[in-house]
Design a protein around this motif. Structure first.
Motif, PDB file in Angstrom:
ATOM      1  N   TRP A   1       0.831  -1.205   0.000  1.00  9.76           N
ATOM      2  CA  TRP A   1       0.000   0.000   0.000  1.00  9.76           C
ATOM      3  C   TRP A   1       0.868   1.259   0.000  1.00  9.76           C
ATOM      4  CZ3 TRP A   1      -4.749   0.311  -1.537  1.00  9.76           C
ATOM      5  CH2 TRP A   1      -5.647  -0.744  -1.334  1.00  9.76           C
ATOM      6  N   ASP A   2       1.998   1.226   0.711  1.00  7.64           N
ATOM      7  CA  ASP A   2       2.846   2.416   0.843  1.00  7.64           C
ATOM      8  C   ASP A   2       3.368   2.912  -0.508  1.00  7.64           C
ATOM      9  OD1 ASP A   2       4.644   4.127   2.851  1.00  7.64           O
ATOM     10  OD2 ASP A   2       5.981   3.389   1.273  1.00  7.64           O
ATOM     11  N   ILE A   3       3.669   1.984  -1.427  1.00  3.19           N
ATOM     12  CA  ILE A   3       4.280   2.389  -2.700  1.00  3.19           C
ATOM     13  C   ILE A   3       3.336   3.279  -3.514  1.00  3.19           C
ATOM     14  CG2 ILE A   3       3.527   0.425  -4.141  1.00  3.19           C
ATOM     15  CD1 ILE A   3       6.416   0.299  -5.226  1.00  3.19           C
ATOM     16  N   ILE A   4       2.021   3.193  -3.241  1.00  2.00           N
ATOM     17  CA  ILE A   4       1.048   3.953  -4.035  1.00  2.00           C
ATOM     18  C   ILE A   4       1.092   5.446  -3.691  1.00  2.00           C
ATOM     19  CG2 ILE A   4      -1.415   4.253  -4.503  1.00  2.00           C
ATOM     20  CD1 ILE A   4      -1.627   1.130  -4.267  1.00  2.00           C
ATOM     21  N   PRO A   5       0.861   5.856  -2.430  1.00  2.00           N
ATOM     22  CA  PRO A   5       0.940   7.292  -2.142  1.00  2.00           C
ATOM     23  C   PRO A   5       2.371   7.824  -2.103  1.00  2.00           C
ATOM     24  CG  PRO A   5       0.476   6.077  -0.121  1.00  2.00           C
ATOM     25  CD  PRO A   5       0.406   5.085  -1.248  1.00  2.00           C
ATOM     26  N   ARG A   6       3.322   6.947  -1.750  1.00  2.00           N
ATOM     27  CA  ARG A   6       4.714   7.383  -1.603  1.00  2.00           C
ATOM     28  C   ARG A   6       5.261   7.949  -2.912  1.00  2.00           C
ATOM     29  NH1 ARG A   6       6.536   8.432   2.908  1.00  2.00           N
ATOM     30  NH2 ARG A   6       5.897   6.410   3.760  1.00  2.00           N
TER      31      ARG A   6
ATOM     32  N   LYS B   1      23.479  -0.448  -2.952  1.00  2.00           N
ATOM     33  CA  LYS B   1      23.289   0.787  -2.188  1.00  2.00           C
ATOM     34  C   LYS B   1      22.378   0.572  -0.986  1.00  2.00           C
ATOM     35  CE  LYS B   1      21.636   5.563  -2.731  1.00  2.00           C
ATOM     36  NZ  LYS B   1      21.136   6.564  -3.713  1.00  2.00           N
ATOM     37  N   TYR B   2      21.272  -0.175  -1.192  1.00  2.00           N
ATOM     38  CA  TYR B   2      20.237  -0.234  -0.168  1.00  2.00           C
ATOM     39  C   TYR B   2      20.164  -1.536   0.622  1.00  2.00           C
ATOM     40  CZ  TYR B   2      18.311   3.989  -2.318  1.00  2.00           C
ATOM     41  OH  TYR B   2      18.142   5.258  -2.800  1.00  2.00           O
ATOM     42  N   PHE B   3      20.704  -2.616   0.088  1.00  2.00           N
ATOM     43  CA  PHE B   3      20.579  -3.903   0.772  1.00  2.00           C
ATOM     44  C   PHE B   3      21.894  -4.219   1.471  1.00  2.00           C
ATOM     45  CE2 PHE B   3      20.628  -8.585   1.002  1.00  2.00           C
ATOM     46  CZ  PHE B   3      19.431  -8.791   1.663  1.00  2.00           C
ATOM     47  N   LYS B   4      21.805  -4.454   2.780  1.00  2.00           N
ATOM     48  CA  LYS B   4      23.022  -4.683   3.564  1.00  2.00           C
ATOM     49  C   LYS B   4      23.461  -6.146   3.412  1.00  2.00           C
ATOM     50  CE  LYS B   4      22.218  -0.544   5.033  1.00  2.00           C
ATOM     51  NZ  LYS B   4      21.923   0.260   3.876  1.00  2.00           N
TER      52      LYS B   4
ATOM     53  N   ASP C   1      14.674   3.209   3.892  1.00  2.00           N
ATOM     54  CA  ASP C   1      15.886   3.487   3.106  1.00  2.00           C
ATOM     55  C   ASP C   1      15.551   3.966   1.693  1.00  2.00           C
ATOM     56  OD1 ASP C   1      17.428   2.716   5.246  1.00  2.00           O
ATOM     57  OD2 ASP C   1      17.961   0.753   4.450  1.00  2.00           O
ATOM     58  N   THR C   2      14.413   3.520   1.153  1.00  2.00           N
ATOM     59  CA  THR C   2      14.046   3.861  -0.225  1.00  2.00           C
ATOM     60  C   THR C   2      12.862   4.820  -0.275  1.00  2.00           C
ATOM     61  OG1 THR C   2      12.630   1.893  -0.345  1.00  2.00           O
ATOM     62  CG2 THR C   2      14.897   1.642  -1.100  1.00  2.00           C
ATOM     63  N   VAL C   3      12.718   5.622   0.762  1.00  2.00           N
ATOM     64  CA  VAL C   3      11.538   6.473   0.895  1.00  2.00           C
ATOM     65  C   VAL C   3      11.433   7.497  -0.240  1.00  2.00           C
ATOM     66  CG1 VAL C   3      12.568   8.250   2.385  1.00  2.00           C
ATOM     67  CG2 VAL C   3      10.148   7.672   2.640  1.00  2.00           C
ATOM     68  N   ASP C   4      12.564   7.844  -0.868  1.00  2.00           N
ATOM     69  CA  ASP C   4      12.521   8.804  -1.969  1.00  2.00           C
ATOM     70  C   ASP C   4      13.170   8.245  -3.232  1.00  2.00           C
ATOM     71  OD1 ASP C   4      15.104   8.801  -1.081  1.00  2.00           O
ATOM     72  OD2 ASP C   4      15.218  10.947  -0.631  1.00  2.00           O
TER      73      ASP C   4
ATOM     74  N   MET D   1      12.719   3.491  -7.914  1.00  2.00           N
ATOM     75  CA  MET D   1      13.356   2.307  -8.491  1.00  2.00           C
ATOM     76  C   MET D   1      14.073   1.492  -7.421  1.00  2.00           C
ATOM     77  SD  MET D   1      14.600   3.920 -12.113  1.00  2.00           S
ATOM     78  CE  MET D   1      15.353   2.435 -12.733  1.00  2.00           C
ATOM     79  N   GLY D   2      14.631   2.174  -6.429  1.00  2.00           N
ATOM     80  CA  GLY D   2      15.264   1.474  -5.321  1.00  2.00           C
ATOM     81  C   GLY D   2      14.265   0.644  -4.538  1.00  2.00           C
ATOM     82  N   ARG D   3      13.051   1.190  -4.349  1.00  2.00           N
ATOM     83  CA  ARG D   3      11.996   0.460  -3.636  1.00  2.00           C
ATOM     84  C   ARG D   3      11.631  -0.824  -4.405  1.00  2.00           C
ATOM     85  NH1 ARG D   3       7.625   1.737  -0.168  1.00  2.00           N
ATOM     86  NH2 ARG D   3       9.093   3.245   0.714  1.00  2.00           N
ATOM     87  N   LEU D   4      11.450  -0.710  -5.711  1.00  2.00           N
ATOM     88  CA  LEU D   4      11.092  -1.881  -6.518  1.00  2.00           C
ATOM     89  C   LEU D   4      12.216  -2.905  -6.530  1.00  2.00           C
ATOM     90  CD1 LEU D   4       9.385  -0.034  -9.510  1.00  2.00           C
ATOM     91  CD2 LEU D   4       8.244  -1.557  -7.889  1.00  2.00           C
TER      92      LEU D   4
END
Length: 274
Positions: A96-101, A237-240, A155-158, A161-164
């Motif tokens: 759900w977050d990816i939609i408004p974000r 960048k985003y995955f530890k 971490d990918t709030v902005d 493509m990083g979120r996906l």
């Protein structure tokens, strides 16, 4: 009428897991009923919280502090089901977050169809796990849980493509690797309800990974970027840490993830001579 972004924020700001997923499923049903009738629910705009609302229990711990339990015992199997329930609840919020974000980025209607469907299915998965726990005399919240689950979202709030890249294409793809082993554990224990629930989750998670891959490639095409190199850059960048084999190569391929996407990020290389 609520906009789609308002529906998403309504789910994100509901703390109780059963109530959250009931709202999620009701909003998804409303969205798809409108789509089928040729009616338009506006995307709209609504501010998503940085962190979703959560119930008081379970207690959220650093991943290193979550007690390890062996799945060969009844307590261990309850702990495993509880961990899956926690993952599924986070997945409801992530989808759900990816939609408004990222609502400011114009996307085709199919993008919203995919993530509403994924959120609806994750809601079903959470409830299946809760039912299994309750069948065993437990419940979601009875054990501590992993506090790091939402970190990928923060971490990918902005970074769309990083979120996906990180959520469906790494974290959910990991589910395709480990779920067959979990199914085997519960089948050996004769726990038919858990086997059926996990088989449902396993079948439906393939499409969630596929949605991530599809829309990641879509955005790469829009920016004339090479998907494989961008994926490697964003995951580093985003995955530890490194990705952990063994990989379920067949299901990953079914979801649109070829081996040259994830093997270069693994902590070992495959022995192809075998």
């Amino acid at each position: 009428m609520m906009s789609l972004c308002e529906m998403a924020v309504d789910v994100l700001t509901t703390a109780d897991g059963r109530r959250k997923t009931a709202k999620s499923r009701a909003h998804a049903a409303r969205w798809f009923a409108a789509r089928a009738a040729g009616e338009e629910i506006p995307l709209g705009r609504a501010a998503a919280p940085l962190r979703p609302a959560r119930p008081e229990a379970p207690q959220l711990l650093d991943p290193r502090e979550v007690p390890k339990r062996k799945p060969g015992s009844p307590q261990g199997r309850i702990a495993l089901l509880h961990a899956v329930a926690h993952i599924e609840l986070n997945a409801v919020d992530l989808h759900w977050d990816i939609i408004p974000r990222f609502a400011e980025t114009p996307m085709p209607a199919g993008f919203y169809d995919d993530w509403v469907k994924a959120a609806d299915e994750e809601s079903k998965h959470f409830n299946l796990m809760c039912d299994c726990l309750e069948e065993l005399g437990s419940y979601y919240g009875a054990l501590p849980a992993h506090a790091g689950m939402w970190r990928a979202a923060e971490d990918t709030v902005d970074d769309f493509m990083g979120r996906l890249a990180v959520v469906p294409m790494v974290l959910e793809a990991r589910g395709l690797d480990v779920t067959p082993g979990m199914i085997a554990i519960f089948r050996k224990a004769g726990m038919d309800s858990a086997v059926a629930a996990l088989e449902t989750i396993y079948a439906e998670e393939v499409s969630h990974v596929a949605y991530g891959s599809k829309w990641f490639h879509f955005l790469c095409g829009r920016h004339d970027a090479d998907p494989k190199s961008v994926f490697h850059e964003l995951v580093r960048k985003y995955f530890k840490g490194a990705l952990k084999p063994p990989f379920n190569e067949e299901k990953r391929a079914e979801a649109g993830l070829p081996p040259d996407f994830y093997w270069p990020l693994a902590d070992q290389t495959p022995n192809r001579s075998r």
